[in-house]
Motif scaffolding. Sequence first.
Motif, mmCIF file in Angstrom:
data_model
loop_
_atom_site.group_PDB
_atom_site.id
_atom_site.type_symbol
_atom_site.label_atom_id
_atom_site.label_comp_id
_atom_site.label_asym_id
_atom_site.label_seq_id
_atom_site.Cartn_x
_atom_site.Cartn_y
_atom_site.Cartn_z
ATOM 1 N N PHE A 1 0.637 -1.289 -0.110
ATOM 2 C CA PHE A 1 0.174 0.064 -0.126
ATOM 3 C C PHE A 1 0.744 1.082 -0.092
ATOM 4 N N SER A 2 2.355 1.031 0.047
ATOM 5 C CA SER A 2 2.990 2.258 -0.027
ATOM 6 C C SER A 2 3.563 2.527 -1.523
ATOM 7 N N PHE A 3 3.014 1.545 -2.271
ATOM 8 C CA PHE A 3 3.547 1.386 -3.800
ATOM 9 C C PHE A 3 2.567 2.679 -4.387
ATOM 10 N N LYS A 4 2.988 3.484 -5.165
ATOM 11 C CA LYS A 4 2.245 4.574 -5.831
ATOM 12 C C LYS A 4 2.540 4.417 -7.350
ATOM 13 N N ALA A 5 1.300 4.024 -8.050
ATOM 14 C CA ALA A 5 1.433 3.638 -9.438
ATOM 15 C C ALA A 5 1.577 4.878 -10.047
ATOM 16 N N GLU A 6 2.166 5.215 -11.521
ATOM 17 C CA GLU A 6 2.116 6.264 -12.063
ATOM 18 C C GLU A 6 0.950 6.176 -13.037
ATOM 19 N N PRO A 7 0.549 7.315 -13.610
ATOM 20 C CA PRO A 7 -0.396 7.305 -14.527
ATOM 21 C C PRO A 7 -0.230 6.335 -15.851
ATOM 22 N N ASP B 1 8.826 -9.619 -17.837
ATOM 23 C CA ASP B 1 8.108 -9.351 -16.506
ATOM 24 C C ASP B 1 6.578 -9.545 -16.642
ATOM 25 N N SER B 2 6.347 -10.636 -15.922
ATOM 26 C CA SER B 2 4.630 -10.718 -16.073
ATOM 27 C C SER B 2 4.193 -11.404 -14.762
ATOM 28 N N ALA B 3 2.884 -11.178 -14.473
ATOM 29 C CA ALA B 3 2.523 -11.693 -13.256
ATOM 30 C C ALA B 3 1.054 -12.449 -13.486
ATOM 31 N N LEU B 4 1.138 -13.604 -12.535
ATOM 32 C CA LEU B 4 -0.049 -14.565 -12.618
ATOM 33 C C LEU B 4 -0.468 -14.601 -11.087
ATOM 34 N N ILE B 5 -1.786 -14.056 -10.983
ATOM 35 C CA ILE B 5 -2.452 -13.978 -9.684
ATOM 36 C C ILE B 5 -3.679 -14.794 -9.715
ATOM 37 N N PHE B 6 -3.551 -15.278 -8.503
ATOM 38 C CA PHE B 6 -4.608 -16.314 -8.070
ATOM 39 C C PHE B 6 -5.463 -15.666 -6.871
ATOM 40 N N THR B 7 -6.758 -15.303 -7.206
ATOM 41 C CA THR B 7 -7.520 -14.876 -5.991
ATOM 42 C C THR B 7 -7.967 -15.849 -5.208
ATOM 43 N N SER B 8 -7.823 -16.077 -3.991
ATOM 44 C CA SER B 8 -8.185 -16.946 -3.169
ATOM 45 C C SER B 8 -9.230 -16.536 -2.043
ATOM 46 N N SER B 9 -8.969 -16.953 -1.019
ATOM 47 C CA SER B 9 -10.032 -16.612 0.241
ATOM 48 C C SER B 9 -9.545 -17.196 1.372
ATOM 49 N N SER B 10 -9.788 -16.668 2.748
ATOM 50 C CA SER B 10 -9.380 -17.213 3.845
ATOM 51 C C SER B 10 -9.527 -18.762 3.937
ATOM 52 N N VAL B 11 -10.946 -19.090 3.406
ATOM 53 C CA VAL B 11 -11.248 -20.447 3.636
ATOM 54 C C VAL B 11 -10.209 -21.407 2.446
ATOM 55 N N PHE C 1 -7.287 -2.296 -4.730
ATOM 56 C CA PHE C 1 -6.617 -1.963 -6.325
ATOM 57 C C PHE C 1 -5.045 -1.836 -6.023
ATOM 58 N N ALA C 2 -4.686 -1.121 -4.954
ATOM 59 C CA ALA C 2 -3.293 -0.854 -4.834
ATOM 60 C C ALA C 2 -2.530 -2.066 -4.522
ATOM 61 N N LEU C 3 -3.112 -3.148 -3.883
ATOM 62 C CA LEU C 3 -2.345 -4.516 -3.769
ATOM 63 C C LEU C 3 -2.198 -5.122 -5.133
ATOM 64 N N TYR C 4 -3.450 -5.399 -5.914
ATOM 65 C CA TYR C 4 -3.140 -5.781 -7.248
ATOM 66 C C TYR C 4 -2.164 -5.157 -8.354
ATOM 67 N N ALA C 5 -2.365 -3.740 -7.831
ATOM 68 C CA ALA C 5 -1.345 -2.957 -8.963
ATOM 69 C C ALA C 5 -0.018 -3.293 -8.555
ATOM 70 N N TYR C 6 0.285 -3.499 -7.095
ATOM 71 C CA TYR C 6 1.749 -3.583 -6.809
ATOM 72 C C TYR C 6 2.158 -5.098 -7.284
ATOM 73 N N LEU C 7 1.081 -6.022 -7.429
ATOM 74 C CA LEU C 7 1.582 -7.394 -7.642
ATOM 75 C C LEU C 7 1.793 -7.372 -9.409
ATOM 76 N N SER D 1 2.630 -4.483 -11.153
ATOM 77 C CA SER D 1 3.603 -3.614 -11.540
ATOM 78 C C SER D 1 4.969 -4.089 -12.049
ATOM 79 N N PRO D 2 5.527 -3.909 -13.126
ATOM 80 C CA PRO D 2 6.961 -4.142 -13.689
ATOM 81 C C PRO D 2 7.993 -3.685 -12.638
ATOM 82 N N THR D 3 7.634 -2.445 -12.078
ATOM 83 C CA THR D 3 8.703 -1.702 -11.069
ATOM 84 C C THR D 3 8.439 -1.775 -9.561
ATOM 85 N N SER D 4 7.590 -2.506 -9.221
ATOM 86 C CA SER D 4 7.360 -2.598 -7.546
ATOM 87 C C SER D 4 8.259 -3.419 -6.985
#
Length: 260
Positions: A4-10, A147-157, A226-232, A234-237
């Motif tokens: 959440f400290s990551f700031k995406a540029e426009p 540089d690519s990202a593969l994100i799996f959205t899970s859950s606490s369960v 949003f910030a979390l997904y953008a961080y994951l 981003s090529p520069t985070s």
Amino acid sequence: MNPFSFKAEPNTFSGRVILITGATSGIGRTLALGLAQLGATVLLLGRDVAALEALFDEIIGNHHPEPGIVPFDLSQDDPERLTALKQVITERYGVLHGLIHNAAILGDRVPFEHYKTTTWAQVFKTNFEAPVALTQTLLPLLRQSSDSALIFTSSSVGYSPRAYWGAYAASKYALEGVATLLSEELENTSEVRVSVVNPGATRTKMRQAAFPSEDPDSVKPPEDLFALYAYLLSPTSGAPRGHRFQSDGHHQPLKHRAND
Ligand SMILES: NC(=O)c1ccc[n+]([C@@H]2O[C@H](COP(=O)([O-])OP(=O)(O)OC[C@H]3O[C@@H](n4cnc5c(N)ncnc54)[C@H](OP(=O)(O)O)[C@@H]3O)[C@@H](O)[C@H]2O)c1
């Protein structure tokens, strides 16, 4: 670094092609709009064509890069359409910088003994088998990027299954297993970063279905993720590879559990 400290540029995602499953509502819709705003070409996968077209129009109306529409019902076996999807993305873009597995269904919230096997199969198809098949199909395109990202959205369960969460919990648990093994396989053989996200309680129609008596305003809106997904994505985070993230930004290696 806390995500959440990551700031995406426009223009953080300018020229980047990111496919989002379940883009028509909730978290997926928020990600699609936000990533397009930051310059991404978003490929919107969903089963409701009218909702996909409305989202397409909204993104174009905001003067963001033209998205792609991918009408696809993940609960149906459709290997030919998967192959066709890969071909279209290859011809049109040549590469994929992000794949966000977000679509899911809740299924029933009943004791295990009463769980309908047809519902169980449908939940597994949508929440587990489809993301696995989509990943297998599109991995070569993710590998095309340096540089690519593969994100799996899970859950606490999905990490710690609980009573009465049935196929939803079991399918997310299985999905986290695939993310873990894939992360290990890809660690030294590709530049693909694998992450798991547990969004936590979020104000969407799935949350409302799971907790009908809850005041929707008592849980965070999807925009807070949003910030979390953008961080994951981003090529520069400098986001770490192979971690499981909570909605508050805390994270731990996926491998940790595999080595227990
Ligand atoms: N909200 C929470 O509190 C919470 C907590 C933990 C984890 N999650 C996870 O977060 C992710 C997003 O959920 P959400 O809360 O944003 O739920 P949501 O608003 O219900 O969105 C789910 C999305 O998945 C799509 N989808 C469902 N079945 C599909 C199918 N067969 N083919 C294609 N698309 C399909 C839905 O499309 P339709 O509109 O056509 O149904 C919708 O766009 C899910 O993986 C969920 O498990 C959410």
